[in-house]
Design a protein around this motif. Structure first.
Motif, PDB file in Angstrom:
ATOM      1  N   GLY A   1     -63.677 -32.031  92.667  1.00  0.00           N
ATOM      2  CA  GLY A   1     -63.648 -31.662  94.081  1.00  0.00           C
ATOM      3  C   GLY A   1     -63.261 -30.213  94.345  1.00  0.00           C
ATOM      4  O   GLY A   1     -62.976 -29.839  95.487  1.00  0.00           O
ATOM      5  N   ARG A   2     -63.243 -29.405  93.302  1.00  0.00           N
ATOM      6  CA  ARG A   2     -62.820 -27.999  93.470  1.00  0.00           C
ATOM      7  C   ARG A   2     -63.997 -27.031  93.312  1.00  0.00           C
ATOM      8  O   ARG A   2     -64.949 -27.306  92.579  1.00  0.00           O
ATOM      9  CB  ARG A   2     -61.796 -27.618  92.400  1.00  0.00           C
ATOM     10  CG  ARG A   2     -60.671 -28.608  92.236  1.00  0.00           C
ATOM     11  CD  ARG A   2     -59.392 -28.067  92.835  1.00  0.00           C
ATOM     12  NE  ARG A   2     -58.276 -28.938  92.502  1.00  0.00           N
ATOM     13  CZ  ARG A   2     -57.559 -29.605  93.409  1.00  0.00           C
ATOM     14  NH1 ARG A   2     -57.847 -29.508  94.686  1.00  0.00           N
ATOM     15  NH2 ARG A   2     -56.556 -30.364  93.040  1.00  0.00           N
ATOM     16  N   ASP A   3     -63.883 -25.872  93.974  1.00  0.00           N
ATOM     17  CA  ASP A   3     -64.797 -24.758  93.731  1.00  0.00           C
ATOM     18  C   ASP A   3     -64.276 -24.029  92.500  1.00  0.00           C
ATOM     19  O   ASP A   3     -63.124 -23.593  92.480  1.00  0.00           O
ATOM     20  CB  ASP A   3     -64.830 -23.809  94.932  1.00  0.00           C
ATOM     21  CG  ASP A   3     -65.510 -24.453  96.136  1.00  0.00           C
ATOM     22  OD1 ASP A   3     -66.636 -24.992  95.959  1.00  0.00           O
ATOM     23  OD2 ASP A   3     -64.916 -24.464  97.232  1.00  0.00           O
ATOM     24  N   VAL A   4     -65.143 -23.915  91.476  1.00  0.00           N
ATOM     25  CA  VAL A   4     -64.720 -23.349  90.195  1.00  0.00           C
ATOM     26  C   VAL A   4     -65.419 -22.015  89.945  1.00  0.00           C
ATOM     27  O   VAL A   4     -66.618 -21.872  90.146  1.00  0.00           O
ATOM     28  CB  VAL A   4     -65.060 -24.324  89.038  1.00  0.00           C
ATOM     29  CG1 VAL A   4     -64.830 -23.671  87.679  1.00  0.00           C
ATOM     30  CG2 VAL A   4     -64.229 -25.606  89.156  1.00  0.00           C
ATOM     31  N   LEU A   5     -64.632 -21.036  89.501  1.00  0.00           N
ATOM     32  CA  LEU A   5     -65.190 -19.766  89.044  1.00  0.00           C
ATOM     33  C   LEU A   5     -64.840 -19.625  87.558  1.00  0.00           C
ATOM     34  O   LEU A   5     -63.663 -19.604  87.186  1.00  0.00           O
ATOM     35  CB  LEU A   5     -64.591 -18.588  89.823  1.00  0.00           C
ATOM     36  CG  LEU A   5     -65.097 -17.215  89.356  1.00  0.00           C
ATOM     37  CD1 LEU A   5     -66.562 -17.005  89.735  1.00  0.00           C
ATOM     38  CD2 LEU A   5     -64.238 -16.087  89.943  1.00  0.00           C
ATOM     39  N   LEU A   6     -65.866 -19.561  86.712  1.00  0.00           N
ATOM     40  CA  LEU A   6     -65.654 -19.345  85.276  1.00  0.00           C
ATOM     41  C   LEU A   6     -65.656 -17.849  85.003  1.00  0.00           C
ATOM     42  O   LEU A   6     -66.522 -17.124  85.513  1.00  0.00           O
ATOM     43  CB  LEU A   6     -66.776 -20.003  84.464  1.00  0.00           C
ATOM     44  CG  LEU A   6     -66.888 -21.517  84.562  1.00  0.00           C
ATOM     45  CD1 LEU A   6     -68.127 -22.003  83.791  1.00  0.00           C
ATOM     46  CD2 LEU A   6     -65.630 -22.190  84.002  1.00  0.00           C
ATOM     47  N   VAL A   7     -64.712 -17.403  84.190  1.00  0.00           N
ATOM     48  CA  VAL A   7     -64.611 -15.973  83.878  1.00  0.00           C
ATOM     49  C   VAL A   7     -64.779 -15.774  82.377  1.00  0.00           C
ATOM     50  O   VAL A   7     -64.056 -16.373  81.577  1.00  0.00           O
ATOM     51  CB  VAL A   7     -63.239 -15.409  84.316  1.00  0.00           C
ATOM     52  CG1 VAL A   7     -63.125 -13.929  83.954  1.00  0.00           C
ATOM     53  CG2 VAL A   7     -63.032 -15.620  85.814  1.00  0.00           C
ATOM     54  N   ASP A   8     -65.765 -14.957  81.989  1.00  0.00           N
ATOM     55  CA  ASP A   8     -65.942 -14.652  80.560  1.00  0.00           C
ATOM     56  C   ASP A   8     -66.082 -13.149  80.355  1.00  0.00           C
ATOM     57  O   ASP A   8     -66.348 -12.406  81.311  1.00  0.00           O
ATOM     58  CB  ASP A   8     -67.151 -15.408  79.981  1.00  0.00           C
ATOM     59  CG  ASP A   8     -67.006 -15.633  78.469  1.00  0.00           C
ATOM     60  OD1 ASP A   8     -66.017 -15.170  77.871  1.00  0.00           O
ATOM     61  OD2 ASP A   8     -67.898 -16.283  77.875  1.00  0.00           O
ATOM     62  N   ASP A   9     -65.901 -12.731  79.113  1.00  0.00           N
ATOM     63  CA  ASP A   9     -65.979 -11.310  78.803  1.00  0.00           C
ATOM     64  C   ASP A   9     -67.409 -10.795  78.923  1.00  0.00           C
ATOM     65  O   ASP A   9     -67.659  -9.753  79.521  1.00  0.00           O
ATOM     66  CB  ASP A   9     -65.405 -11.013  77.402  1.00  0.00           C
ATOM     67  CG  ASP A   9     -65.964 -11.935  76.314  1.00  0.00           C
ATOM     68  OD1 ASP A   9     -66.803 -12.809  76.608  1.00  0.00           O
ATOM     69  OD2 ASP A   9     -65.552 -11.772  75.150  1.00  0.00           O
ATOM     70  N   ILE A  10     -68.371 -11.543  78.341  1.00  0.00           N
ATOM     71  CA  ILE A  10     -69.732 -11.009  78.236  1.00  0.00           C
ATOM     72  C   ILE A  10     -70.758 -12.126  78.272  1.00  0.00           C
ATOM     73  O   ILE A  10     -70.521 -13.224  77.768  1.00  0.00           O
ATOM     74  CB  ILE A  10     -69.850 -10.152  76.935  1.00  0.00           C
ATOM     75  CG1 ILE A  10     -71.216  -9.472  76.802  1.00  0.00           C
ATOM     76  CG2 ILE A  10     -69.546 -10.947  75.693  1.00  0.00           C
ATOM     77  CD1 ILE A  10     -71.227  -8.354  75.758  1.00  0.00           C
ATOM     78  N   PHE A  11     -71.882 -11.847  78.916  1.00  0.00           N
ATOM     79  CA  PHE A  11     -73.014 -12.770  78.954  1.00  0.00           C
ATOM     80  C   PHE A  11     -74.054 -12.222  77.993  1.00  0.00           C
ATOM     81  O   PHE A  11     -74.634 -11.163  78.221  1.00  0.00           O
ATOM     82  CB  PHE A  11     -73.569 -12.836  80.382  1.00  0.00           C
ATOM     83  CG  PHE A  11     -74.614 -13.903  80.611  1.00  0.00           C
ATOM     84  CD1 PHE A  11     -74.252 -15.171  81.050  1.00  0.00           C
ATOM     85  CD2 PHE A  11     -75.961 -13.632  80.394  1.00  0.00           C
ATOM     86  CE1 PHE A  11     -75.217 -16.152  81.289  1.00  0.00           C
ATOM     87  CE2 PHE A  11     -76.928 -14.608  80.627  1.00  0.00           C
ATOM     88  CZ  PHE A  11     -76.560 -15.866  81.072  1.00  0.00           C
ATOM     89  N   ASP A  12     -74.236 -12.910  76.873  1.00  0.00           N
ATOM     90  CA  ASP A  12     -75.159 -12.436  75.832  1.00  0.00           C
ATOM     91  C   ASP A  12     -76.364 -13.378  75.796  1.00  0.00           C
ATOM     92  O   ASP A  12     -77.303 -13.199  76.570  1.00  0.00           O
ATOM     93  CB  ASP A  12     -74.402 -12.361  74.503  1.00  0.00           C
ATOM     94  CG  ASP A  12     -75.243 -11.820  73.351  1.00  0.00           C
ATOM     95  OD1 ASP A  12     -76.327 -11.273  73.613  1.00  0.00           O
ATOM     96  OD2 ASP A  12     -74.817 -11.947  72.188  1.00  0.00           O
TER      97      ASP A  12
END
Ligand code: 5GP
Ligand code: MG
Length: 180
Positions: A85-96
């Motif tokens: 039920g939450r709005d989630v923001l995923l945080v990563d270093d790099i999108f390869d």
């Protein structure tokens, strides 16, 4: 080692990233999840610049098995917080290749997240192997192997305050050192 982004440039980019995320979500509470270990430094800087109330958690994912090319992706959600039920923001270093964020986004939806978006420091301009693209990007970079500001080579260099490109000779000597 060639500096690609200085400490000042990184901080300006992270501030800009935080503003875009703030503008998108407004004052709504957000569950912000770090993909460990590469996003460690970015994450600490980013969450302190976001204005909304936050729940903060981590997920462990690793695909680089000690080299500079992508290997088998492993995801460990043992330390994950509740996202139902939450709005989630995923945080990563790099999108390869995109496999990590694609897989972890799917996991969040399976665990009942209302929405999932992704934020990365770096977007590598390369052949991605998934359809999805990151929602918030601080910098686009060429297809080179970078270290620093959380990114590693064989678990080294994460502590560098700037982002650098490792030369083939440095890649070799780091590998030789960690075998010694
Ligand atoms: P993807 O699943 O998008 O292929 O890979 C994402 C992960 O691969 C990142 O979280 C990061 O750990 C690793 N990775 C991809 N490119 C680089 C790079 O240039 N340098 C470092 N140190 N790690 C990278
Ligand atoms: Mg990573």
């Amino acid at each position: 080692m060639r500096t690609l982004l200085s400490e000042a440039e990184l901080h300006a980019g992270v501030q800009q990233l935080a503003s875009e995320i703030d503008n998108h979500y407004g004052p709504r509470p957000l569950t912000v999840i770090a993909i460990m270990t590469g996003s460690l430094v970015l994450f600490a800087d980013l969450i302190r610049r976001l204005s909304m109330p936050q729940r903060v958690g981590v997920v462990q994912a690793s695909s680089y098995r000690g080299g500079t090319t992508s290997g088998q992706l492993q995801v460990d959600a043992a330390m994950m917080i509740d996202v139902k039920g939450r709005d989630v923001l995923l945080v990563d270093d790099i999108f390869d290749t995109g496999k990590t964020l694609d897989r972890v986004s799917g996991m969040m939806l399976e665990h009942g997240a209302t929405s999932v978006k992704t934020a990365v420091l770096l977007h590598k301009l390369t052949q991605h192997s998934v359809e999805m693209r990151p929602d918030f990007v601080a910098f686009e970079i060429a297809d080179e192997f970078v270290v620093g500001y959380g990114l590693d080579y064989m678990d080294m260099y994460r502590n560098l305050p700037y982002l650098a490109v490792l030369s083939p000779a440095e890649i070799e000597s780091t590998a030789a050192e960690s075998e010694a």
